[in-house]
Design a protein around this motif. Structure first.
Motif, PDB file in Angstrom:
ATOM      1  N   ASN A   1       7.763   4.907  10.018  1.00  0.00           N
ATOM      2  CA  ASN A   1       7.690   5.429   8.819  1.00  0.00           C
ATOM      3  C   ASN A   1       7.504   5.916   8.021  1.00  0.00           C
ATOM      4  OD1 ASN A   1       7.664   2.083   8.365  1.00  0.00           O
ATOM      5  ND2 ASN A   1       5.908   1.804   7.872  1.00  0.00           N
ATOM      6  N   SER A   2       7.140   7.148   8.595  1.00  0.00           N
ATOM      7  CA  SER A   2       6.895   8.475   8.320  1.00  0.00           C
ATOM      8  C   SER A   2       7.934   9.429   8.381  1.00  0.00           C
ATOM      9  CB  SER A   2       5.895   9.233   8.953  1.00  0.00           C
ATOM     10  OG  SER A   2       5.717   9.462   9.933  1.00  0.00           O
ATOM     11  N   ILE A   3       8.645   8.953   9.557  1.00  0.00           N
ATOM     12  CA  ILE A   3       9.751   9.942   9.733  1.00  0.00           C
ATOM     13  C   ILE A   3      10.266   9.091   8.475  1.00  0.00           C
ATOM     14  CG2 ILE A   3      12.223   9.765  11.375  1.00  0.00           C
ATOM     15  CD1 ILE A   3      10.532  10.006  13.489  1.00  0.00           C
TER      16      ILE A   3
ATOM     17  N   SER B   1       1.025  -1.377  -0.038  1.00  0.00           N
ATOM     18  CA  SER B   1      -0.172   0.695  -0.281  1.00  0.00           C
ATOM     19  C   SER B   1       0.607   0.771   0.294  1.00  0.00           C
ATOM     20  CB  SER B   1      -1.476   0.439   1.470  1.00  0.00           C
ATOM     21  OG  SER B   1      -0.216  -0.743   2.168  1.00  0.00           O
ATOM     22  N   LYS B   2       1.967   1.039   0.803  1.00  0.00           N
ATOM     23  CA  LYS B   2       3.086   2.231   0.399  1.00  0.00           C
ATOM     24  C   LYS B   2       4.340   1.293   0.413  1.00  0.00           C
ATOM     25  CE  LYS B   2       3.645   6.618   3.113  1.00  0.00           C
ATOM     26  NZ  LYS B   2       3.560   7.335   4.699  1.00  0.00           N
ATOM     27  N   LYS B   3       4.985   2.442  -0.455  1.00  0.00           N
ATOM     28  CA  LYS B   3       6.418   2.325  -0.036  1.00  0.00           C
ATOM     29  C   LYS B   3       7.478   3.141   0.532  1.00  0.00           C
ATOM     30  CE  LYS B   3       9.800   0.748  -3.284  1.00  0.00           C
ATOM     31  NZ  LYS B   3      10.769   1.125  -5.140  1.00  0.00           N
ATOM     32  N   VAL B   4       7.615   2.849   1.600  1.00  0.00           N
ATOM     33  CA  VAL B   4       8.401   3.754   2.203  1.00  0.00           C
ATOM     34  C   VAL B   4       9.982   3.849   2.208  1.00  0.00           C
ATOM     35  CG1 VAL B   4       9.203   4.793   4.699  1.00  0.00           C
ATOM     36  CG2 VAL B   4       6.815   3.453   4.607  1.00  0.00           C
ATOM     37  N   THR B   5      10.637   3.001   1.767  1.00  0.00           N
ATOM     38  CA  THR B   5      12.168   2.827   1.490  1.00  0.00           C
ATOM     39  C   THR B   5      11.849   1.750   0.980  1.00  0.00           C
ATOM     40  OG1 THR B   5      13.511   1.926   3.294  1.00  0.00           O
ATOM     41  CG2 THR B   5      12.890   4.016   3.755  1.00  0.00           C
ATOM     42  N   LYS B   6      13.344   1.827   0.611  1.00  0.00           N
ATOM     43  CA  LYS B   6      14.193   0.867  -0.820  1.00  0.00           C
ATOM     44  C   LYS B   6      13.355  -0.414   0.463  1.00  0.00           C
ATOM     45  CE  LYS B   6      17.081   0.480  -4.133  1.00  0.00           C
ATOM     46  NZ  LYS B   6      18.590   0.096  -4.517  1.00  0.00           N
ATOM     47  N   HIS B   7      13.632  -0.351   0.905  1.00  0.00           N
ATOM     48  CA  HIS B   7      13.633  -2.087   2.448  1.00  0.00           C
ATOM     49  C   HIS B   7      12.254  -2.279   2.997  1.00  0.00           C
ATOM     50  CE1 HIS B   7      17.688  -2.846   1.026  1.00  0.00           C
ATOM     51  NE2 HIS B   7      18.133  -1.445   0.960  1.00  0.00           N
TER      52      HIS B   7
ATOM     53  N   GLU C   1       5.022  -0.801   3.498  1.00  0.00           N
ATOM     54  CA  GLU C   1       3.850  -1.203   3.981  1.00  0.00           C
ATOM     55  C   GLU C   1       2.579  -1.899   3.513  1.00  0.00           C
ATOM     56  OE1 GLU C   1       2.052   2.761   5.522  1.00  0.00           O
ATOM     57  OE2 GLU C   1       3.487   3.175   6.663  1.00  0.00           O
ATOM     58  N   TYR C   2       2.209  -2.452   4.047  1.00  0.00           N
ATOM     59  CA  TYR C   2       1.346  -3.870   3.523  1.00  0.00           C
ATOM     60  C   TYR C   2      -0.434  -3.546   3.711  1.00  0.00           C
ATOM     61  CZ  TYR C   2       5.871  -6.059   2.125  1.00  0.00           C
ATOM     62  OH  TYR C   2       6.553  -6.028   2.067  1.00  0.00           O
ATOM     63  N   THR C   3      -1.618  -3.919   3.312  1.00  0.00           N
ATOM     64  CA  THR C   3      -2.771  -3.963   3.092  1.00  0.00           C
ATOM     65  C   THR C   3      -3.674  -5.168   2.439  1.00  0.00           C
ATOM     66  OG1 THR C   3      -2.650  -1.511   3.845  1.00  0.00           O
ATOM     67  CG2 THR C   3      -4.934  -2.398   3.687  1.00  0.00           C
ATOM     68  N   CYS C   4      -4.085  -5.471   3.810  1.00  0.00           N
ATOM     69  CA  CYS C   4      -4.849  -7.187   2.841  1.00  0.00           C
ATOM     70  C   CYS C   4      -6.000  -6.821   2.532  1.00  0.00           C
ATOM     71  CB  CYS C   4      -5.487  -7.883   4.608  1.00  0.00           C
ATOM     72  SG  CYS C   4      -6.402  -9.636   3.638  1.00  0.00           S
TER      73      CYS C   4
ATOM     74  N   CYS D   1      -8.584  -8.036   1.977  1.00  0.00           N
ATOM     75  CA  CYS D   1      -9.476  -8.804   2.730  1.00  0.00           C
ATOM     76  C   CYS D   1     -10.141  -7.789   4.008  1.00  0.00           C
ATOM     77  CB  CYS D   1      -9.782 -10.112   2.832  1.00  0.00           C
ATOM     78  SG  CYS D   1      -9.419 -11.476   1.212  1.00  0.00           S
ATOM     79  N   CYS D   2      -9.094  -8.043   4.616  1.00  0.00           N
ATOM     80  CA  CYS D   2     -10.140  -7.376   6.509  1.00  0.00           C
ATOM     81  C   CYS D   2      -9.348  -6.323   6.572  1.00  0.00           C
ATOM     82  CB  CYS D   2      -9.845  -8.425   7.172  1.00  0.00           C
ATOM     83  SG  CYS D   2      -7.593  -8.486   7.280  1.00  0.00           S
ATOM     84  N   LYS D   3      -8.733  -5.436   5.529  1.00  0.00           N
ATOM     85  CA  LYS D   3      -7.746  -4.221   5.944  1.00  0.00           C
ATOM     86  C   LYS D   3      -6.480  -4.226   6.894  1.00  0.00           C
ATOM     87  CE  LYS D   3     -10.047  -2.493   2.117  1.00  0.00           C
ATOM     88  NZ  LYS D   3      -9.959  -2.940   0.521  1.00  0.00           N
ATOM     89  N   LYS D   4      -5.981  -5.363   7.531  1.00  0.00           N
ATOM     90  CA  LYS D   4      -5.084  -5.658   8.009  1.00  0.00           C
ATOM     91  C   LYS D   4      -3.909  -4.963   7.448  1.00  0.00           C
ATOM     92  CE  LYS D   4      -2.248  -8.482  10.743  1.00  0.00           C
ATOM     93  NZ  LYS D   4      -2.234  -8.480  12.421  1.00  0.00           N
ATOM     94  N   GLN D   5      -2.884  -4.176   8.195  1.00  0.00           N
ATOM     95  CA  GLN D   5      -1.869  -3.197   7.650  1.00  0.00           C
ATOM     96  C   GLN D   5      -0.301  -4.512   8.717  1.00  0.00           C
ATOM     97  OE1 GLN D   5      -3.529   0.885   8.077  1.00  0.00           O
ATOM     98  NE2 GLN D   5      -2.603   0.668   6.133  1.00  0.00           N
ATOM     99  N   LEU D   6       0.083  -4.198   7.581  1.00  0.00           N
ATOM    100  CA  LEU D   6       1.300  -4.988   8.670  1.00  0.00           C
ATOM    101  C   LEU D   6       2.880  -4.182   7.774  1.00  0.00           C
ATOM    102  CD1 LEU D   6       2.127  -8.769   7.041  1.00  0.00           C
ATOM    103  CD2 LEU D   6       0.916  -7.102   9.317  1.00  0.00           C
ATOM    104  N   THR D   7       3.661  -4.227   8.395  1.00  0.00           N
ATOM    105  CA  THR D   7       4.539  -2.579   8.099  1.00  0.00           C
ATOM    106  C   THR D   7       6.321  -4.237   8.036  1.00  0.00           C
ATOM    107  OG1 THR D   7       6.019  -1.045   7.780  1.00  0.00           O
ATOM    108  CG2 THR D   7       5.265  -1.757   9.534  1.00  0.00           C
ATOM    109  N   THR D   8       7.640  -3.537   7.565  1.00  0.00           N
ATOM    110  CA  THR D   8       9.087  -4.284   7.418  1.00  0.00           C
ATOM    111  C   THR D   8       9.022  -3.499   9.128  1.00  0.00           C
ATOM    112  OG1 THR D   8       8.696  -4.001   5.297  1.00  0.00           O
ATOM    113  CG2 THR D   8      10.474  -4.951   5.925  1.00  0.00           C
TER     114      THR D   8
END
Ligand code: ZN
Length: 84
Positions: free
Chosen positions: A64-66, A26-32, A35-38, A40-47
């Motif tokens: 992540n915003s920093i 759902s969002k590319k914060v940096t190269k590595h 952010e991911y969003t499911c 189906c249920c809109k659950k969010q994950l990040t690295t």
């Protein structure tokens, strides 16, 4: 007796429990870090710092915003250097 109190959201959550989450970037914060969003249920994950996936808590959203801010500034400077 069957109750009709179940809403579509809980059905989706059940689907995820059975088949696993359908994560999309759902969002590319940096190269590595992403952010991911499911789907189906809109659950969010990040690295996280270890490169592992973790739940996107408000604390991680802040981190992540920093990170994104630093990363964008750094890549902008890099682009300027390349352009000159
Ligand atoms: Zn899910």
């Amino acid at each position: 007796m069957k109750t009709t109190t179940s809403n579509p959201n809980s059905v989706l959550k059940l689907y995820c429990n059975v088949f696993g989450h359908q994560y999309d970037v759902s969002k590319k914060v940096t190269k590595h870090v992403k952010e991911y969003t499911c789907k189906c249920c809109k659950k969010q994950l990040t690295t996280n710092g270890n490169g592992k996936l973790t739940e996107l808590t408000p604390k991680f959203q802040e981190i992540n915003s920093i990170l994104e801010h630093i990363y964008t500034r750094r890549s902008m400077r890099l682009n300027q250097k390349l352009a000159s």
